[in-house]
Design an enzyme around this catalytic site. Structure first.
Site, PDB file in Angstrom:
ATOM      1  N   THR A 182      -1.306  -7.636  -1.045  1.00 23.60           N
ATOM      2  CA  THR A 182       0.058  -7.134  -0.804  1.00 23.60           C
ATOM      3  C   THR A 182       0.872  -8.268  -0.184  1.00 23.60           C
ATOM      4  OG1 THR A 182      -0.235  -6.471   1.512  1.00 23.60           O
ATOM      5  CG2 THR A 182      -0.918  -4.863  -0.136  1.00 23.60           C
ATOM      6  N   ASP A 225      13.269   3.402  11.198  1.00 21.19           N
ATOM      7  CA  ASP A 225      12.381   2.511  11.946  1.00 21.19           C
ATOM      8  C   ASP A 225      11.386   3.398  12.687  1.00 21.19           C
ATOM      9  OD1 ASP A 225      11.121   0.876  13.778  1.00 21.19           O
ATOM     10  OD2 ASP A 225      12.950  -0.160  14.402  1.00 21.19           O
ATOM     11  N   ILE A 249       0.836  -1.208   0.000  1.00 23.21           N
ATOM     12  CA  ILE A 249       0.000   0.000   0.000  1.00 23.21           C
ATOM     13  C   ILE A 249       0.873   1.262   0.000  1.00 23.21           C
ATOM     14  CG2 ILE A 249      -1.631   1.321   1.415  1.00 23.21           C
ATOM     15  CD1 ILE A 249      -2.838  -1.446   2.283  1.00 23.21           C
ATOM     16  N   TYR A 284      -2.781  -6.956  16.577  1.00 25.94           N
ATOM     17  CA  TYR A 284      -2.981  -6.124  15.377  1.00 25.94           C
ATOM     18  C   TYR A 284      -4.294  -5.322  15.483  1.00 25.94           C
ATOM     19  CZ  TYR A 284      -3.248  -5.104  10.322  1.00 25.94           C
ATOM     20  OH  TYR A 284      -3.333  -4.484   9.103  1.00 25.94           O
TER      21      TYR A 284
HETATM   22  N1  NAD Z   1      -2.802  -5.622   3.052  1.00 26.27           N
HETATM   23  C1  NAD Z   1      -3.939  -5.525   3.708  1.00 26.27           C
HETATM   24  O1  NAD Z   1      -4.898  -6.279   3.468  1.00 26.27           O
HETATM   25  C2  NAD Z   1      -4.126  -4.468   4.762  1.00 26.27           C
HETATM   26  C3  NAD Z   1      -5.398  -4.295   5.313  1.00 26.27           C
HETATM   27  C4  NAD Z   1      -5.604  -3.344   6.279  1.00 26.27           C
HETATM   28  C5  NAD Z   1      -4.554  -2.535   6.691  1.00 26.27           C
HETATM   29  N2  NAD Z   1      -3.329  -2.721   6.154  1.00 26.27           N
HETATM   30  C6  NAD Z   1      -2.272  -1.840   6.635  1.00 26.27           C
HETATM   31  O2  NAD Z   1      -1.710  -1.144   5.542  1.00 26.27           O
HETATM   32  C7  NAD Z   1      -0.339  -0.838   5.831  1.00 26.27           C
HETATM   33  C8  NAD Z   1       0.538  -1.343   4.687  1.00 26.27           C
HETATM   34  O3  NAD Z   1       0.390  -2.749   4.630  1.00 26.27           O
HETATM   35  P1  NAD Z   1       0.825  -3.615   3.356  1.00 26.27           P
HETATM   36  O4  NAD Z   1      -0.227  -4.611   3.160  1.00 26.27           O
HETATM   37  O5  NAD Z   1       1.218  -2.707   2.249  1.00 26.27           O
HETATM   38  O6  NAD Z   1       2.086  -4.367   3.988  1.00 26.27           O
HETATM   39  P2  NAD Z   1       3.557  -4.642   3.409  1.00 26.27           P
HETATM   40  O7  NAD Z   1       4.118  -5.672   4.322  1.00 26.27           O
HETATM   41  O8  NAD Z   1       3.490  -4.905   1.960  1.00 26.27           O
HETATM   42  O9  NAD Z   1       4.294  -3.246   3.629  1.00 26.27           O
HETATM   43  C9  NAD Z   1       4.612  -2.761   4.910  1.00 26.27           C
HETATM   44  C10 NAD Z   1       5.878  -1.939   4.800  1.00 26.27           C
HETATM   45  O10 NAD Z   1       6.141  -1.399   6.096  1.00 26.27           O
HETATM   46  C11 NAD Z   1       7.547  -1.464   6.322  1.00 26.27           C
HETATM   47  N3  NAD Z   1       7.828  -1.477   7.753  1.00 26.27           N
HETATM   48  C12 NAD Z   1       7.601  -2.471   8.630  1.00 26.27           C
HETATM   49  N4  NAD Z   1       8.035  -2.139   9.848  1.00 26.27           N
HETATM   50  C13 NAD Z   1       8.537  -0.878   9.744  1.00 26.27           C
HETATM   51  C14 NAD Z   1       9.148   0.011  10.662  1.00 26.27           C
HETATM   52  N5  NAD Z   1       9.335  -0.350  11.943  1.00 26.27           N
HETATM   53  N6  NAD Z   1       9.550   1.208  10.217  1.00 26.27           N
HETATM   54  C15 NAD Z   1       9.370   1.566   8.932  1.00 26.27           C
HETATM   55  N7  NAD Z   1       8.818   0.761   8.005  1.00 26.27           N
HETATM   56  C16 NAD Z   1       8.405  -0.448   8.413  1.00 26.27           C
HETATM   57  C17 NAD Z   1       7.965  -2.776   5.671  1.00 26.27           C
HETATM   58  O11 NAD Z   1       9.366  -2.824   5.431  1.00 26.27           O
HETATM   59  C18 NAD Z   1       7.127  -2.773   4.411  1.00 26.27           C
HETATM   60  O12 NAD Z   1       7.792  -2.157   3.337  1.00 26.27           O
HETATM   61  C19 NAD Z   1      -0.042  -1.501   7.173  1.00 26.27           C
HETATM   62  O13 NAD Z   1      -0.175  -0.563   8.213  1.00 26.27           O
HETATM   63  C20 NAD Z   1      -1.117  -2.557   7.279  1.00 26.27           C
HETATM   64  O14 NAD Z   1      -1.382  -2.892   8.624  1.00 26.27           O
HETATM   65  C21 NAD Z   1      -3.083  -3.655   5.197  1.00 26.27           C
END
Ligand code: NAD
EC number: 1.1.1.n12
Length: 259
Positions: free
Chosen positions: A202, A73, A21, A167
């Protein structure tokens, strides 16, 4: 696709910009004219995102007007302070759009969840958003600039999910934090909104067993999981003046799941 350059004056800081995302948000905001500061724990992934935007992908900053990558981080207070300092030094202004996408999962049933798995998820998903929101708001208020802060929560924060006490708690916290920030920062011209995605394709959801995904997909009125771009569309709206009178809102992007 962006139909106009609604964000041509914006400097957008996106955390978690190296994947999923966050990467889609960076691409979309740049397509609408924003200059993007792409931050991730994985610096190489952030640089790859910047490369996709057509920028140099340098960790050391960017030429005038170009996008730039930053490694940080978000769960570390010192790292977040340094990040905001680096972004301001690089672009000579604070970010006017801040999108917190960094997030992790450590799933386990409540009966078996370790304290470490609880702490890690809260540290990144909730404390990380507190630190980024606070540092960005401090920078905006002290420079007298308006802004739009967008925090990625989850529909799971509203309805819960088996195996995700940590979560779900973190994501419910993000909504309360964002609403409170909206109340406090409105008088400074800073809007704060959260986005609650449903199940989006994702790397995070690639870890979910296929039979769970099939079951969830069967419950989605739209009949399919979302794409990261579906979330990025809403983020671009909340970042722009098209949402100029919206603050404290929680926008669900779920295909109708758990409406
Ligand atoms: N994919 C879904 O279905 C979904 C649904 C609801 C919410 N979300 C939320 O959307 C956001 C993005 O999720 P995504 O699906 O793209 O996940 P993803 O795992 O593809 O991307 C997450 C990114 O966050 C980075 N990250 C992790 N820990 C970190 C830290 N301590 N400091 C900086 N960067 C850090 C990772 O390196 C990664 O690039 C998240 O907050 C997730 O909880 C995702």
């Amino acid at each position: 696709m962006a139909s106009q350059l609604r964000l041509r004056f914006a400097l957008a800081l996106v955390t978690g910009a190296g994947s999923g995302i966050g990467r889609a948000v960076g691409v979309r905001l740049a397509a609408e004219g924003a200059t993007v500061a792409a931050c991730d724990l994985d610096g190489a992934a952030a640089r790859e995102t910047v490369r996709l935007l057509g920028g140099p992908g340098s960790d050391e900053g960017a030429p005038r007007g170009a996008h730039a990558a930053f490694q940080a981080d978000v769960s570390e207070a010192g790292a977040v302070r340094r990040l905001l300092d680096q972004v301001q030094a690089c672009f000579s202004r604070p970010p006017s759009v801040v999108v917190s996408c960094a997030g992790i999962t450590r799933d386990e049933f409540l009966l078996h969840m370790s304290e470490d798995d609880w702490d890690k998820v809260i540290a990144v998903n909730l404390k990380g958003i507190f630190l980024v929101t606070q540092a960005a708001a401090q920078a905006l208020v002290s420079s007298g600039c308006p802004g739009s802060i967008i925090n990625i929560s989850s529909i799971v924060g509203k309805v819960g999910n088996v195996g995700q006490t940590n979560y779900a708690a973190s994501k419910a916290g993000v909504v309360g934090l964002t609403q409170t920030a909206a109340r406090e920062l409105g008088r400074h011209g800073i809007r704060c909104n959260s986005v609650l995605p449903g199940f989006i394709k994702t790397p995070m959801t690639q870890k979910v067993p296929q039979k769970v995904l099939d079951k969830v997909t069967g419950m989605i009125p739209m009949g399919h999981m979302g794409d990261p771009e579906d979330v990025a569309d809403v983020v671009a709206f909340l970042a722009s003046e098209d949402s100029g009178y919206i603050t404290g809102a929680s926008v669900e992007v779920t295909g109708g799941l758990f409406m």
